[in-house]
Design a protein around this motif. Structure first.
Motif, PDB file in Angstrom:
ATOM      1  N   ILE A 128     -13.270  -2.494  -3.498  1.00 48.77           N
ATOM      2  CA  ILE A 128     -12.041  -2.684  -4.270  1.00 48.77           C
ATOM      3  C   ILE A 128     -11.204  -3.764  -3.584  1.00 48.77           C
ATOM      4  CG2 ILE A 128     -11.849  -0.350  -5.249  1.00 48.77           C
ATOM      5  CD1 ILE A 128      -9.892   0.285  -2.912  1.00 48.77           C
ATOM      6  N   VAL A 129     -10.215  -4.270  -4.311  1.00 49.69           N
ATOM      7  CA  VAL A 129      -9.212  -5.140  -3.672  1.00 49.69           C
ATOM      8  C   VAL A 129      -7.846  -4.491  -3.856  1.00 49.69           C
ATOM      9  CG1 VAL A 129     -10.363  -7.373  -3.651  1.00 49.69           C
ATOM     10  CG2 VAL A 129      -9.283  -6.594  -5.754  1.00 49.69           C
ATOM     11  N   ILE A 130      -7.122  -4.329  -2.769  1.00 50.58           N
ATOM     12  CA  ILE A 130      -5.896  -3.520  -2.812  1.00 50.58           C
ATOM     13  C   ILE A 130      -4.978  -3.885  -1.654  1.00 50.58           C
ATOM     14  CG2 ILE A 130      -6.871  -1.643  -1.416  1.00 50.58           C
ATOM     15  CD1 ILE A 130      -5.463   0.349  -3.336  1.00 50.58           C
ATOM     16  N   GLU A 131      -3.678  -3.687  -1.828  1.00 49.05           N
ATOM     17  CA  GLU A 131      -2.722  -3.860  -0.733  1.00 49.05           C
ATOM     18  C   GLU A 131      -2.657  -2.556   0.061  1.00 49.05           C
ATOM     19  OE1 GLU A 131      -1.784  -4.066  -3.950  1.00 49.05           O
ATOM     20  OE2 GLU A 131      -0.946  -6.064  -4.339  1.00 49.05           O
ATOM     21  N   GLY A 132      -2.405  -2.682   1.343  1.00 49.84           N
ATOM     22  CA  GLY A 132      -2.321  -1.501   2.201  1.00 49.84           C
ATOM     23  C   GLY A 132      -1.232  -0.536   1.765  1.00 49.84           C
ATOM     24  N   ASN A 133      -0.109  -1.054   1.257  1.00 46.36           N
ATOM     25  CA  ASN A 133       0.974  -0.163   0.833  1.00 46.36           C
ATOM     26  C   ASN A 133       0.535   0.731  -0.333  1.00 46.36           C
ATOM     27  OD1 ASN A 133       2.766  -1.018   2.765  1.00 46.36           O
ATOM     28  ND2 ASN A 133       4.024  -2.264   1.402  1.00 46.36           N
ATOM     29  N   SER A 134      -0.233   0.174  -1.253  1.00 44.57           N
ATOM     30  CA  SER A 134      -0.734   0.990  -2.360  1.00 44.57           C
ATOM     31  C   SER A 134      -1.705   2.040  -1.832  1.00 44.57           C
ATOM     32  CB  SER A 134      -1.466   0.124  -3.390  1.00 44.57           C
ATOM     33  OG  SER A 134      -0.621  -0.881  -3.858  1.00 44.57           O
ATOM     34  N   ALA A 135      -2.542   1.616  -0.881  1.00 41.48           N
ATOM     35  CA  ALA A 135      -3.519   2.544  -0.303  1.00 41.48           C
ATOM     36  C   ALA A 135      -2.817   3.687   0.425  1.00 41.48           C
ATOM     37  CB  ALA A 135      -4.433   1.786   0.655  1.00 41.48           C
ATOM     38  N   ALA A 136      -1.775   3.347   1.170  1.00 45.20           N
ATOM     39  CA  ALA A 136      -1.011   4.361   1.903  1.00 45.20           C
ATOM     40  C   ALA A 136      -0.369   5.344   0.924  1.00 45.20           C
ATOM     41  CB  ALA A 136       0.061   3.685   2.748  1.00 45.20           C
ATOM     42  N   ALA A 137       0.153   4.797  -0.155  1.00 46.17           N
ATOM     43  CA  ALA A 137       0.812   5.635  -1.152  1.00 46.17           C
ATOM     44  C   ALA A 137      -0.178   6.592  -1.802  1.00 46.17           C
ATOM     45  CB  ALA A 137       1.455   4.751  -2.211  1.00 46.17           C
ATOM     46  N   LEU A 138      -1.327   6.053  -2.158  1.00 45.89           N
ATOM     47  CA  LEU A 138      -2.352   6.878  -2.795  1.00 45.89           C
ATOM     48  C   LEU A 138      -2.824   7.968  -1.827  1.00 45.89           C
ATOM     49  CD1 LEU A 138      -3.823   6.880  -5.512  1.00 45.89           C
ATOM     50  CD2 LEU A 138      -5.612   5.484  -4.450  1.00 45.89           C
ATOM     51  N   GLY A 139      -3.026   7.581  -0.579  1.00 48.90           N
ATOM     52  CA  GLY A 139      -3.447   8.544   0.437  1.00 48.90           C
ATOM     53  C   GLY A 139      -2.412   9.636   0.637  1.00 48.90           C
ATOM     54  N   SER A 140      -1.150   9.281   0.504  1.00 52.58           N
ATOM     55  CA  SER A 140      -0.084  10.269   0.680  1.00 52.58           C
ATOM     56  C   SER A 140      -0.137  11.304  -0.441  1.00 52.58           C
ATOM     57  CB  SER A 140       1.283   9.582   0.701  1.00 52.58           C
ATOM     58  OG  SER A 140       1.324   8.632   1.741  1.00 52.58           O
ATOM     59  N   ILE A 141      -0.375  10.847  -1.655  1.00 59.12           N
ATOM     60  CA  ILE A 141      -0.460  11.782  -2.782  1.00 59.12           C
ATOM     61  C   ILE A 141      -1.693  12.681  -2.634  1.00 59.12           C
ATOM     62  CG2 ILE A 141      -0.853  11.934  -5.282  1.00 59.12           C
ATOM     63  CD1 ILE A 141       2.074  11.316  -4.483  1.00 59.12           C
ATOM     64  N   TYR A 142      -2.833  12.084  -2.290  1.00 59.09           N
ATOM     65  CA  TYR A 142      -4.041  12.905  -2.099  1.00 59.09           C
ATOM     66  C   TYR A 142      -3.957  13.711  -0.802  1.00 59.09           C
ATOM     67  CZ  TYR A 142      -6.346  11.016  -6.195  1.00 59.09           C
ATOM     68  OH  TYR A 142      -6.664  10.712  -7.496  1.00 59.09           O
ATOM     69  N   GLY A 143      -3.077  13.311   0.085  1.00 60.16           N
ATOM     70  CA  GLY A 143      -2.895  14.037   1.340  1.00 60.16           C
ATOM     71  C   GLY A 143      -1.828  15.115   1.254  1.00 60.16           C
ATOM     72  N   GLY A 144      -1.298  15.356   0.062  1.00 63.77           N
ATOM     73  CA  GLY A 144      -0.423  16.514  -0.125  1.00 63.77           C
ATOM     74  C   GLY A 144       1.058  16.259   0.020  1.00 63.77           C
TER      75      GLY A 144
END
Lengths: 594, 340
Positions: free
Chosen positions: A207-223
């Motif tokens: 995928i191509v993605i910015e780290g901030n989006s990745a962090a945000a997504l991880g936060s949602i999946y991380g509870g």
């Protein structure tokens, strides 16, 4: 003419707020969809409209993700910087420019340089005047597509996806693209050896993605259930992405949300809200940058001493003070490690890619709740706001670690509850959450001196015992934090230590050295685990690569690992652009063995 | 004889805290006693009470009441942030914030403003004595202009009226009282519990050590002689309704969110606490006439509280488990597809 296939870089010099970002993204994504390794670095000003900005798109077969110091192809759209932009280009390179606004005199050129003038203003006359200023960027996309083999059908598909169901916008973009393409076909002849070749399926699973989006997504999946934040570049897009993902992924089925977000009045408030929410039992986070960390100092000390979890994303930018808000550095390492007055030490995580941002988002909550303490995730503008190519993120099945929390039922089985009693002798005590229905469950959380039962005390003996226990907890943390990753030649006596966004540049440097005679330890967390000490112990010389002036990481190593100082040599870049392998290679060649 | 029990089956003893360490006669201790009395009478479950404070004499008081509740003594001026976070994380908690005039009107002014406009569902008490007690008698920002310090200096700066600010900023329940008027304080505290939204209570609470002298406008004597209640308050709980005989024009009835009522018996002129402009005007007039206007200054029922504004789900966020929180594998695959 030497051929260079899938291994070169473009630079677009433009003015911010003129629609070039959209055009650059189309270019970038088209290359990605052709199966080519790509990376995008946006070098932009702290301004909304009218100042110079540069965007680098690097293509590389190996998928290298760090900045290249020089580019092979430049697109000059900004008359103000054109002279410098031309001067920056090396011999043998190609330059495209808006020939209606920019002139390049023959004496500006170096040997072997090729220039292609695009009469952008003239060509745009046939375009809808309202959209003209945005769409004219498509002309250079078309010219590059023609001369470097960027598949126009792929570009068409990216345009269609970018504007989704807005058919008018899609059509307008395609019209502009085709005008540019016709012009390029009629007027431009290929003179350099740079070429893109399709690699069918090579980017499958990427995928191509910015780290901030990745962090945000991880936060949602991380509870994460609670976010409080204050706008600050380069972290704002992290918080906004958390909001946006929560909107899509956290509906409770009745029209309400299993998530809450507050844009606070300042960073003092955002961290206070996070601490309040964590105290009440939510997985709570904030995101900020250096100035925000400074403001949060007092509260961070409270969370450390009263032992309240908190997750703090620090998207680092160039400091001190306001510094260069839109440029990147790793300059908050010590500030975060020791944030607040008194004896404090904090757990830090160092993600080096979007995938690691995604994964460490969950890890940060696990650690904060397990250790009952603030956990910092140290990313930076380069990782947070630039576009990276990475492996797709995997759904995590691992159970959350909610730490030592006693329920009302648990409390029935113990005689007395002491909030700060070290029952397990690991420095981590048990906590209860407000609202626990038990006469034994209550305690008083305070930032002032407290005993094992959370009662106010000024006793020197009790104070000392308590902070010594906090130190014990600090050592326990080493068992839980992610271990470093060691690569390269195991027998080497020369080592490199780096963390975060220094990683892609170090990895590329290692490749250039053929991974011979050198090994590399990539730190992923503070406190340092035993592997770090062993790694330094096994080397004669260790280069500490980092992006700040004072060697903040190096200093932490020198404090924490006794006697390592003579072996350590700093390789430090702190100009504000992302780190390049070119820089590290030069520095190491100069300093090796010295 | 058995001690009286409330509707939760608890005695007043269940609402007590540690012995106070404040100076003898401190107004704050009267407020503490009123909190104990009102929470007992209301049958509040002690373990559901979150007592959050900042720093200062007032902020010490949560230790002195409801030991069975959960306390949080945070940092100076930052009680609102902690209370906001905790309340949103678990909206079942009964949030009681205790602050002082220094904690609120100086270092905490920013947070005070924003917690008011967010209409967080909580009781926010300012134990207001116009002076910094713990640091030995400096003026606070709620000291009246011209008031005399114990050292003899006059306060040259205009007062910050936290009630006027709260009304202006969007608080939906604003009261002012005097710690010496136990009955009024208790009525306001009970009504604050029944209100869903920000209930700000500015309670003038004399500092016997540093601000109880001649020339002070926050002394016992001054408050007693200048206190002008706007009305006589009566609280009628939803769980124990009694018939109140209402004679036309004599009593105003304020229906609270939980079905309880606050009755406002006319004293002198009729005061309408639902009129924002008049409420603010009244505060200005009181300041001009150097009186202490006490009672329910302002009330507004139809505003959403913060949890409502944020559309937080019914289950408290803090009680959601991994299975409630992690979106499915399929959703991630779908999100990933958007980055290709």
């Amino acid at each position: 003419m030497e051929k260079k296939i899938n291994d070169f870089s473009f630079r677009v010099a433009t003015v911010n707020g003129t629609g070039s970002q959209s055009a650059n993204n189309i270019l970038f994504k088209s290359l990605f969809r052709m199966g080519v390794g790509v990376c995008g670095k946006n070098l932009f000003p702290s301004n909304i409209q009218g100042l110079p900005t540069w965007f680098q798109i690097r293509v590389s077969e190996k998928g290298y993700q760090c900045l290249r110091e020089h580019d092979d192809i430049a697109v000059l759209m900004n008359p103000e910087t054109a002279k410098d932009d031309v001067a920056w280009m090396q011999p043998g390179k190609s330059l495209f420019y808006n020939s209606n606004l920019i002139t390049i005199a023959p004496d500006q050129l170096k040997p072997g340089q090729n220039i292609y003038g695009i009469p952008i203003e003239e060509l745009s006359k046939t375009i809808n005047p309202e959209l003209r200023h945005l769409l004219k960027n498509l002309f250079y996309v078309a010219a590059l597509s023609h001369l470097y083999g960027i598949d126009k059908d792929v570009i068409g598909s990216v345009i269609a996806d970018t504007f989704k169901s807005k058919q008018k916008a899609i059509d307008a973009n395609l019209v502009a693209f085709n005008i540019g393409l016709d012009y390029a076909k009629a007027n431009f002849e290929k003179k350099d050896g740079f070429m893109v070749e399709k690699r069918e399926g090579a980017n499958k699973g990427k995928i191509v993605i910015e780290g901030n989006s990745a962090a945000a997504l991880g936060s949602i999946y991380g509870g994460c259930t609670f976010l409080a934040w204050y706008p600050i570049t380069p972290s704002s897009s992290l918080a906004e992405s958390v909001d946006s993902f929560a909107g899509k992924l956290r509906a409770d089925g009745t029209g309400k949300s299993k998530f809450a977000s507050i844009q606070a009045e300042d960073e003092l408030s955002s961290i206070g809200m996070v601490i309040g929410a964590s105290w009440a039992g939510a997985r709570a986070m904030t995101s900020t940058s250096g100035p925000g960390i400074s403001l949060m100092g007092e509260f961070i000390g409270l969370a450390y001493y009263a032992e309240v979890p908190a997750v703090i994303w620090d998207v680092q930018r160039v400091g001190p003070s306001t510094g260069l808000p839109t440029r990147t550095q790793q300059c908050d390492i010590q500030k975060a490690a020791l944030a607040s007055h008194g004896d404090t030490k904090h757990v830090l995580l160092f993600p080096s890619s979007p995938k690691e941002c995604f994964e460490m988002a969950g890890t940060a909550f696990d650690l904060a709740e397990r250790l009952q303490t603030p956990v910092f995730v140290m990313t930076d503008l380069d990782l947070g706001m630039n576009i990276w190519m990475d492996d797709e993120f995997q759904h995590q099945d691992k159970p959350f670690d909610r730490g030592k929390v006693l329920s009302a039922e648990n409390l029935t089985r113990i005689e007395a509850f002491g909030r700060y009693q070290d029952v397990d002798n690991d420095g981590i005590c048990y906590r209860t959450l407000p609202g626990t229905d038990s006469p034994k469950g209550s305690f008083f959380t305070r930032g002032s001196g407290h005993d094992e039962f959370a009662r106010y005390t000024e006793s020197p003996v009790v104070y000392t015992k308590n902070v010594d226990r906090l130190l014990r907890k600090w050592h326990t943390a080493k068992k839980y934090v992610p271990a470093p990753i060691i690569t390269g030649d195991p027998k080497a006596k020369v080592g490199i230590i780096a963390c975060g966004t220094s990683n892609p540049a170090v990895t590329e440097t290692m490749d250039r050295m053929n991974n011979k005679g050198v090994k590399y330890l990539r730190l992923r967390a503070y406190p340092f685990t035993k592997e770090v000490e062993e790694f330094i112990g096994s080397c004669d010389q260790v280069f500490i690569v980092e992006q700040n002036r004072d060697g903040q990481l190096q200093q932490l190593l020198e404090i924490d690992i006794r006697g390592c100082q003579p072996k350590l040599k700093g390789v430090r870049y702190y100009g504000g652009f992302p780190l390049s392998a070119d820089f590290i290679e030069r520095e190491i060649n100069e300093k090796a063995g010295k | 004889m058995d001690a009286a029990k409330n509707r939760a089956g608890l005695t007043k003893n269940d609402y007590m805290g540690k012995p106070s360490t404040l100076c003898k006669g401190c107004g704050h201790d009267s407020i503490t006693a009123a909190i104990i009395e009102s929470y007992f009478q209301m049958g509040v479950k002690p373990h559901m009470v979150a007592k959050v404070s900042g720093i200062g004499c007032s902020s010490k008081t949560p230790t002195y009441f409801i030991d069975k509740g959960h306390g949080f003594n945070s940092v100076h001026g930052r009680m609102p942030a902690v209370a906001t976070g905790a309340k949103i994380a678990n909206h079942d908690l009964i949030m009681l914030g205790v602050s002082g005039d220094g904690d609120t009107a100086s270092i905490g002014m920013g947070q005070f403003c924003h917690v008011m406009r967010r209409n967080v569902d909580m009781t926010y008490i300012i134990e207001n004595n116009g002076t910094y007690g713990l640091t030995k008698g400096q003026f606070s920002a709620t000291a009246d202009q011209g008031a005399k310090a114990k050292k003899g200096t006059d306060n040259p700066y205009p007062v910050i009226d936290t009630c006027a600010m709260a009304i202006e900023l969007g608080a939906t329940f604003v009261g002012r009282s005097f710690s010496g008027d136990r009955k009024q304080v208790i009525s306001l505290l009970k009504a604050a519990l029944s209100h869903k939204g920000m209930a700000l209570l500015d309670i003038i609470s004399p500092c016997v050590t540093f601000n109880n002298h001649e020339g002070s406008t926050k002394s016992y004597t001054y408050c007693k002689t200048h206190d002008m209640p706007l009305h006589e308050l009566g609280y009628v709980p939803a769980f124990d309704p009694i018939e109140v005989e209402i004679k036309e024009g004599e009593i105003r009835d304020i229906a609270l969110h939980d079905g309880s009522h606050l009755t406002l018996k006319k004293l002198g002129s009729d005061y309408d606490p639902t009129n924002k402009m008049k409420a603010i005007m009244n505060l200005h007039e009181a300041r001009q006439s150097k009186t202490l206007a006490t009672g329910l200054l302002y009330f507004e029922k139809d505003q959403k509280d913060l949890a409502g504004i944020l559309n937080v789900c019914d289950t408290p966020l803090s009680k959601l488990q991994q299975r409630d929180l992690v979106p499915s594998r399929e959703t991630l695959a779908k999100v990933m597809a958007g980055y290709k």
